[in-house]
Scaffold this motif. Structure first.
Motif, PDB file in Angstrom:
ATOM      1  N   UNK A  35       0.871  -1.163  -0.044  1.00  0.00           N
ATOM      2  CA  UNK A  35      -0.050  -0.074  -0.102  1.00  0.00           C
ATOM      3  C   UNK A  35       0.891   1.199  -0.032  1.00  0.00           C
ATOM      4  N   UNK A  36       2.282   1.154   0.556  1.00  0.00           N
ATOM      5  CA  UNK A  36       3.166   2.313   0.368  1.00  0.00           C
ATOM      6  C   UNK A  36       3.596   2.355  -1.154  1.00  0.00           C
ATOM      7  N   UNK A  37       4.163   1.191  -1.515  1.00  0.00           N
ATOM      8  CA  UNK A  37       4.872   1.064  -2.587  1.00  0.00           C
ATOM      9  C   UNK A  37       4.045   1.563  -3.925  1.00  0.00           C
ATOM     10  N   UNK A  38       2.881   0.912  -4.137  1.00  0.00           N
ATOM     11  CA  UNK A  38       2.322   0.990  -5.506  1.00  0.00           C
ATOM     12  C   UNK A  38       1.909   2.690  -5.975  1.00  0.00           C
ATOM     13  N   UNK A  39       1.424   3.394  -4.780  1.00  0.00           N
ATOM     14  CA  UNK A  39       1.328   4.767  -4.922  1.00  0.00           C
ATOM     15  C   UNK A  39       2.699   5.310  -5.408  1.00  0.00           C
ATOM     16  N   UNK A  40       3.587   5.004  -4.807  1.00  0.00           N
ATOM     17  CA  UNK A  40       4.916   5.724  -4.969  1.00  0.00           C
ATOM     18  C   UNK A  40       5.353   5.291  -6.484  1.00  0.00           C
ATOM     19  N   UNK A  41       5.447   3.956  -6.715  1.00  0.00           N
ATOM     20  CA  UNK A  41       5.707   3.553  -8.184  1.00  0.00           C
ATOM     21  C   UNK A  41       4.965   4.328  -9.197  1.00  0.00           C
ATOM     22  N   UNK A  42       3.700   4.466  -8.876  1.00  0.00           N
ATOM     23  CA  UNK A  42       2.609   5.008 -10.028  1.00  0.00           C
ATOM     24  C   UNK A  42       2.983   6.375 -10.219  1.00  0.00           C
ATOM     25  N   UNK A  43       3.464   7.146  -9.045  1.00  0.00           N
ATOM     26  CA  UNK A  43       3.880   8.487  -9.141  1.00  0.00           C
ATOM     27  C   UNK A  43       5.109   8.444 -10.155  1.00  0.00           C
ATOM     28  N   UNK A  44       5.940   7.642  -9.955  1.00  0.00           N
ATOM     29  CA  UNK A  44       7.216   7.792 -10.713  1.00  0.00           C
ATOM     30  C   UNK A  44       6.921   7.577 -12.356  1.00  0.00           C
ATOM     31  N   UNK A  45       5.926   6.672 -12.614  1.00  0.00           N
ATOM     32  CA  UNK A  45       5.739   6.359 -13.901  1.00  0.00           C
ATOM     33  C   UNK A  45       4.902   7.456 -14.330  1.00  0.00           C
ATOM     34  N   UNK A  46       3.777   7.933 -13.507  1.00  0.00           N
ATOM     35  CA  UNK A  46       2.903   9.010 -14.137  1.00  0.00           C
ATOM     36  C   UNK A  46       3.500  10.280 -14.475  1.00  0.00           C
ATOM     37  N   UNK A  47       4.453  10.525 -13.544  1.00  0.00           N
ATOM     38  CA  UNK A  47       5.179  11.753 -13.609  1.00  0.00           C
ATOM     39  C   UNK A  47       6.248  11.872 -14.927  1.00  0.00           C
ATOM     40  N   UNK A  48       6.624  10.434 -15.211  1.00  0.00           N
ATOM     41  CA  UNK A  48       7.653  10.615 -16.305  1.00  0.00           C
ATOM     42  C   UNK A  48       8.942  10.144 -15.737  1.00  0.00           C
ATOM     43  N   UNK A  49       9.175  10.424 -14.527  1.00  0.00           N
ATOM     44  CA  UNK A  49      10.404  10.059 -13.740  1.00  0.00           C
ATOM     45  C   UNK A  49      11.115   8.677 -13.970  1.00  0.00           C
ATOM     46  N   UNK A  50      10.437   7.664 -14.187  1.00  0.00           N
ATOM     47  CA  UNK A  50      10.673   6.404 -14.757  1.00  0.00           C
ATOM     48  C   UNK A  50       9.880   5.917 -15.778  1.00  0.00           C
ATOM     49  N   UNK A  51      10.701   5.824 -17.109  1.00  0.00           N
ATOM     50  CA  UNK A  51      10.398   5.313 -18.112  1.00  0.00           C
ATOM     51  C   UNK A  51      10.877   4.354 -18.768  1.00  0.00           C
ATOM     52  N   UNK A  52      10.047   3.401 -19.712  1.00  0.00           N
ATOM     53  CA  UNK A  52      10.712   2.452 -20.205  1.00  0.00           C
ATOM     54  C   UNK A  52      10.460   2.261 -21.681  1.00  0.00           C
ATOM     55  N   UNK A  53      11.260   2.255 -22.579  1.00  0.00           N
ATOM     56  CA  UNK A  53      11.048   2.603 -23.869  1.00  0.00           C
ATOM     57  C   UNK A  53      11.374   1.667 -25.024  1.00  0.00           C
ATOM     58  N   UNK A  54      11.523   0.557 -24.580  1.00  0.00           N
ATOM     59  CA  UNK A  54      11.925  -0.972 -25.713  1.00  0.00           C
ATOM     60  C   UNK A  54      10.685  -1.029 -26.330  1.00  0.00           C
TER      61      UNK A  54
END
Ligand code: GRF
Length: 198
Positions: free
Chosen positions: A177-196
């Motif tokens: 419950x702590x991790x998922x909101x943090x991870x979604x924030x990283x991806x939604x903000x563009x801080x984490x991207x995967x482009x393959x």
């Protein structure tokens, strides 16, 4: 700030969905949940979404002749709602390869172990059987192979003397419950991207 439009797939209790709902309601969070889909009629998570005023759909896999037809209905509903990012949160169906490729790099899953260890079901019982002293949870981009794909984030959780699968599951769930909101924030903000490419 434009907020990413998120769809969430569930099959049951929806406690991770609740964590995402709570997070997305905070000012400045870079995502909003625009649709929750359950493949199980009456899933508890549907009531959580309704209570938050989020549109829901029930798309029962049993109403479809094939996995591909079910997945096509999911994609149609998600695209109707303008979903840009998809989150599995306790969604208990395997996806067809076509569905995975369609949502490639736009699709997250949470799994209650430190992947690549303990993929699949009965996770916590197997952690205890193996005598592992450390477990946790992982948010990763979805790939065709079950519980695989580039990792966005992980949280460690200790295994304690006397743990049962249930006590360990509860401790890991709190970390989810702590991790998922943090991870979604990283991806939604563009801080984490995967482009393959798929
Ligand atoms: C969670 O442990 C999640 O990691 C796993 O299924 C469980 C779903 O719980 N994939 P909930 O429906 O989010 O409460």
């Amino acid at each position: 700030m434009t907020r990413k439009r998120v769809g969430v797939l569930i099959s049951g209790r929806g406690s991770n969905l609740q964590a995402l709902i709570d997070a997305t309601q905070a000012p400045g969070y870079p995502a909003e949940i625009v649709l929750v889909i359950s493949n199980v009629p009456g899933a508890q998570g549907l009531a959580r979404a309704e209570a938050a005023g989020i549109p829901t759909r029930t798309i029962n896999h049993k109403d479809f002749a094939s996995r591909e037809a079910f997945d096509a209905a999911l994609t149609a509903a998600l695209e109707d709602a303008g979903v840009e990012l998809l989150c599995n949160a306790g969604f208990m169906r395997l996806h067809s390869e076509g569905f995975v490729r369609h949502w490639w790099n736009r699709h997250l899953n949470i799994h209650p172990s430190l992947l690549p260890a303990f993929k699949g079901l009965r996770t916590h019982a197997r952690v205890l059987e193996e005598g592992a002293q450390l477990t946790g949870c992982t948010v990763h981009f979805v790939r065709p192979e079950l519980d695989s794909g580039p990792i966005v984030g992980q949280a460690e959780v200790p295994v304690l003397d006397g743990d049962t699968p249930e006590s360990l599951a509860a401790r890991v769930l709190a970390a989810e419950h702590r991790l998922y909101p943090h991870a979604l924030r990283l991806v939604a903000s563009g801080a984490v991207r995967w482009r393959t490419k798929p």
